[in-house]
Motif scaffolding. Structure first.
Motif, PDB file in Angstrom:
ATOM      1  N   LYS A  29     -14.518  17.450  -1.647  1.00 33.39           N
ATOM      2  CA  LYS A  29     -14.609  16.205  -2.417  1.00 33.39           C
ATOM      3  C   LYS A  29     -13.324  15.964  -3.196  1.00 33.39           C
ATOM      4  CE  LYS A  29     -19.616  15.994  -3.173  1.00 33.39           C
ATOM      5  NZ  LYS A  29     -20.683  16.058  -4.195  1.00 33.39           N
ATOM      6  N   LEU A  30     -12.792  17.025  -3.807  1.00 35.46           N
ATOM      7  CA  LEU A  30     -11.543  16.884  -4.554  1.00 35.46           C
ATOM      8  C   LEU A  30     -10.386  16.514  -3.632  1.00 35.46           C
ATOM      9  CD1 LEU A  30     -11.824  19.944  -6.994  1.00 35.46           C
ATOM     10  CD2 LEU A  30     -12.047  17.523  -7.576  1.00 35.46           C
ATOM     11  N   ALA A  31     -10.340  17.153  -2.478  1.00 35.82           N
ATOM     12  CA  ALA A  31      -9.290  16.842  -1.506  1.00 35.82           C
ATOM     13  C   ALA A  31      -9.402  15.385  -1.050  1.00 35.82           C
ATOM     14  CB  ALA A  31      -9.371  17.793  -0.318  1.00 35.82           C
ATOM     15  N   LEU A  32     -10.623  14.922  -0.837  1.00 34.42           N
ATOM     16  CA  LEU A  32     -10.846  13.535  -0.420  1.00 34.42           C
ATOM     17  C   LEU A  32     -10.377  12.566  -1.506  1.00 34.42           C
ATOM     18  CD1 LEU A  32     -12.004  11.511   1.598  1.00 34.42           C
ATOM     19  CD2 LEU A  32     -14.233  11.825   0.516  1.00 34.42           C
ATOM     20  N   GLU A  33     -10.702  12.862  -2.757  1.00 36.02           N
ATOM     21  CA  GLU A  33     -10.261  11.998  -3.858  1.00 36.02           C
ATOM     22  C   GLU A  33      -8.736  11.979  -3.945  1.00 36.02           C
ATOM     23  OE1 GLU A  33     -11.833   9.819  -5.895  1.00 36.02           O
ATOM     24  OE2 GLU A  33     -13.514  10.216  -4.549  1.00 36.02           O
ATOM     25  N   LEU A  38      -3.628   9.153  -2.900  1.00 35.27           N
ATOM     26  CA  LEU A  38      -2.364   9.131  -2.172  1.00 35.27           C
ATOM     27  C   LEU A  38      -2.290   7.916  -1.248  1.00 35.27           C
ATOM     28  CD1 LEU A  38       0.303  10.595  -1.578  1.00 35.27           C
ATOM     29  CD2 LEU A  38      -0.919  11.908   0.161  1.00 35.27           C
ATOM     30  N   LEU A  39      -3.392   7.608  -0.581  1.00 39.03           N
ATOM     31  CA  LEU A  39      -3.441   6.446   0.301  1.00 39.03           C
ATOM     32  C   LEU A  39      -3.232   5.159  -0.487  1.00 39.03           C
ATOM     33  CD1 LEU A  39      -3.936   5.232   3.102  1.00 39.03           C
ATOM     34  CD2 LEU A  39      -6.386   5.295   2.607  1.00 39.03           C
ATOM     35  N   ALA A  40      -3.856   5.052  -1.643  1.00 37.69           N
ATOM     36  CA  ALA A  40      -3.681   3.860  -2.476  1.00 37.69           C
ATOM     37  C   ALA A  40      -2.223   3.731  -2.908  1.00 37.69           C
ATOM     38  CB  ALA A  40      -4.598   3.935  -3.692  1.00 37.69           C
ATOM     39  N   GLN A  41      -1.614   4.853  -3.247  1.00 36.40           N
ATOM     40  CA  GLN A  41      -0.205   4.842  -3.638  1.00 36.40           C
ATOM     41  C   GLN A  41       0.669   4.411  -2.466  1.00 36.40           C
ATOM     42  OE1 GLN A  41       1.195   8.671  -4.931  1.00 36.40           O
ATOM     43  NE2 GLN A  41       3.263   7.958  -5.307  1.00 36.40           N
ATOM     44  N   ASP A  43      -0.258   2.616   0.110  1.00 36.73           N
ATOM     45  CA  ASP A  43      -0.529   1.202   0.373  1.00 36.73           C
ATOM     46  C   ASP A  43       0.295   0.315  -0.562  1.00 36.73           C
ATOM     47  OD1 ASP A  43      -2.282   1.593   2.465  1.00 36.73           O
ATOM     48  OD2 ASP A  43      -4.099   1.374   1.245  1.00 36.73           O
ATOM     49  N   SER A  44       0.365   0.741  -1.822  1.00 34.38           N
ATOM     50  CA  SER A  44       1.140  -0.007  -2.802  1.00 34.38           C
ATOM     51  C   SER A  44       2.624   0.009  -2.441  1.00 34.38           C
ATOM     52  CB  SER A  44       0.927   0.601  -4.191  1.00 34.38           C
ATOM     53  OG  SER A  44       1.714  -0.046  -5.147  1.00 34.38           O
ATOM     54  N   GLU A  45       3.121   1.177  -2.045  1.00 39.40           N
ATOM     55  CA  GLU A  45       4.523   1.284  -1.634  1.00 39.40           C
ATOM     56  C   GLU A  45       4.792   0.426  -0.396  1.00 39.40           C
ATOM     57  OE1 GLU A  45       5.412   5.433  -1.078  1.00 39.40           O
ATOM     58  OE2 GLU A  45       5.003   5.914  -3.172  1.00 39.40           O
ATOM     59  N   LEU A  46       3.867   0.435   0.536  1.00 41.12           N
ATOM     60  CA  LEU A  46       4.025  -0.364   1.756  1.00 41.12           C
ATOM     61  C   LEU A  46       4.062  -1.851   1.427  1.00 41.12           C
ATOM     62  CD1 LEU A  46       4.185  -0.506   4.837  1.00 41.12           C
ATOM     63  CD2 LEU A  46       1.680  -0.448   4.882  1.00 41.12           C
ATOM     64  N   LEU A  47       3.192  -2.284   0.550  1.00 31.50           N
ATOM     65  CA  LEU A  47       3.175  -3.692   0.145  1.00 31.50           C
ATOM     66  C   LEU A  47       4.497  -4.075  -0.513  1.00 31.50           C
ATOM     67  CD1 LEU A  47       1.644  -6.346  -0.147  1.00 31.50           C
ATOM     68  CD2 LEU A  47       0.697  -5.472  -2.297  1.00 31.50           C
ATOM     69  N   GLU A  48       5.001  -3.189  -1.368  1.00 29.24           N
ATOM     70  CA  GLU A  48       6.282  -3.451  -2.022  1.00 29.24           C
ATOM     71  C   GLU A  48       7.398  -3.546  -0.985  1.00 29.24           C
ATOM     72  OE1 GLU A  48       9.299  -1.278  -5.161  1.00 29.24           O
ATOM     73  OE2 GLU A  48       7.161  -0.813  -5.289  1.00 29.24           O
ATOM     74  N   CYS A  49       7.391  -2.668  -0.006  1.00 30.83           N
ATOM     75  CA  CYS A  49       8.404  -2.698   1.053  1.00 30.83           C
ATOM     76  C   CYS A  49       8.310  -3.989   1.864  1.00 30.83           C
ATOM     77  CB  CYS A  49       8.256  -1.489   1.975  1.00 30.83           C
ATOM     78  SG  CYS A  49       8.793   0.053   1.233  1.00 30.83           S
ATOM     79  N   LYS A  50       7.096  -4.413   2.162  1.00 30.34           N
ATOM     80  CA  LYS A  50       6.915  -5.658   2.910  1.00 30.34           C
ATOM     81  C   LYS A  50       7.446  -6.850   2.116  1.00 30.34           C
ATOM     82  CE  LYS A  50       2.969  -4.399   5.811  1.00 30.34           C
ATOM     83  NZ  LYS A  50       1.549  -4.666   6.111  1.00 30.34           N
ATOM     84  N   GLU A  51       7.188  -6.848   0.809  1.00 33.78           N
ATOM     85  CA  GLU A  51       7.677  -7.935  -0.034  1.00 33.78           C
ATOM     86  C   GLU A  51       9.202  -7.936  -0.072  1.00 33.78           C
ATOM     87  OE1 GLU A  51       5.689  -7.143  -3.735  1.00 33.78           O
ATOM     88  OE2 GLU A  51       3.824  -8.095  -3.091  1.00 33.78           O
ATOM     89  N   GLN A  52       9.804  -6.749  -0.200  1.00 36.58           N
ATOM     90  CA  GLN A  52      11.263  -6.656  -0.211  1.00 36.58           C
ATOM     91  C   GLN A  52      11.849  -7.102   1.122  1.00 36.58           C
ATOM     92  OE1 GLN A  52      12.215  -2.642  -1.344  1.00 36.58           O
ATOM     93  NE2 GLN A  52      11.634  -2.942  -3.484  1.00 36.58           N
ATOM     94  N   MET A  53      11.180  -6.725   2.193  1.00 31.63           N
ATOM     95  CA  MET A  53      11.649  -7.116   3.517  1.00 31.63           C
ATOM     96  C   MET A  53      11.584  -8.638   3.682  1.00 31.63           C
ATOM     97  SD  MET A  53      10.654  -5.381   7.132  1.00 31.63           S
ATOM     98  CE  MET A  53       9.306  -6.376   7.711  1.00 31.63           C
TER      99      MET A  53
END
Length: 73
Positions: A29-33, A38-41, A43-53
Motif C-alpha cells: 500500500k505504501l509503495a502504491l501511494e 510520483l506519477l502525479a509529479q 504528469d505535472s512535469e509532462l504538462l509543463e513540458c507540453k506547455e513549453q513546447m
C-alpha cells in the motif's frame, strides 16, 4: 504429539503467516501511494513540458514568418 498440540501449532503458523501478509500488504500500500505521488509529479512535469513546447512552436512560427517576410521583400 497429540491432536491439540498439532492444532495449536497450525494455528500459530496461520497467525504468523497472517501477520506477515498484513505487513507485506501494508508495504505494498505504501509503495502504491508512493508510485501514485510520483506519477502525479511526472504528469505535472509532462504538462509543463507540453506547455513549453507549445510556446516554443509559437516562437518558431513567428521566426519562420519573419524570415519569410524578409526573403519575400
Amino acid at each position: 504429539m497429540d491432536l491439540l498440540s498439532k492444532l495449536n501449532e497450525k494455528i500459530d503458523n496461520l497467525l504468523k503467516n497472517y501477520e506477515e501478509l498484513q505487513k507485506e500488504n501494508e508495504n505494498l500500500k505504501l509503495a502504491l501511494e508512493n508510485n501514485k505521488e510520483l506519477l502525479a509529479q511526472k504528469d505535472s512535469e509532462l504538462l509543463e513540458c507540453k506547455e513549453q513546447m507549445a510556446l516554443k512552436e509559437i516562437e518558431l512560427e513567428e521566426v519562420v514568418s519573419k524570415i519569410e517576410a524578409i526573403l519575400g521583400k
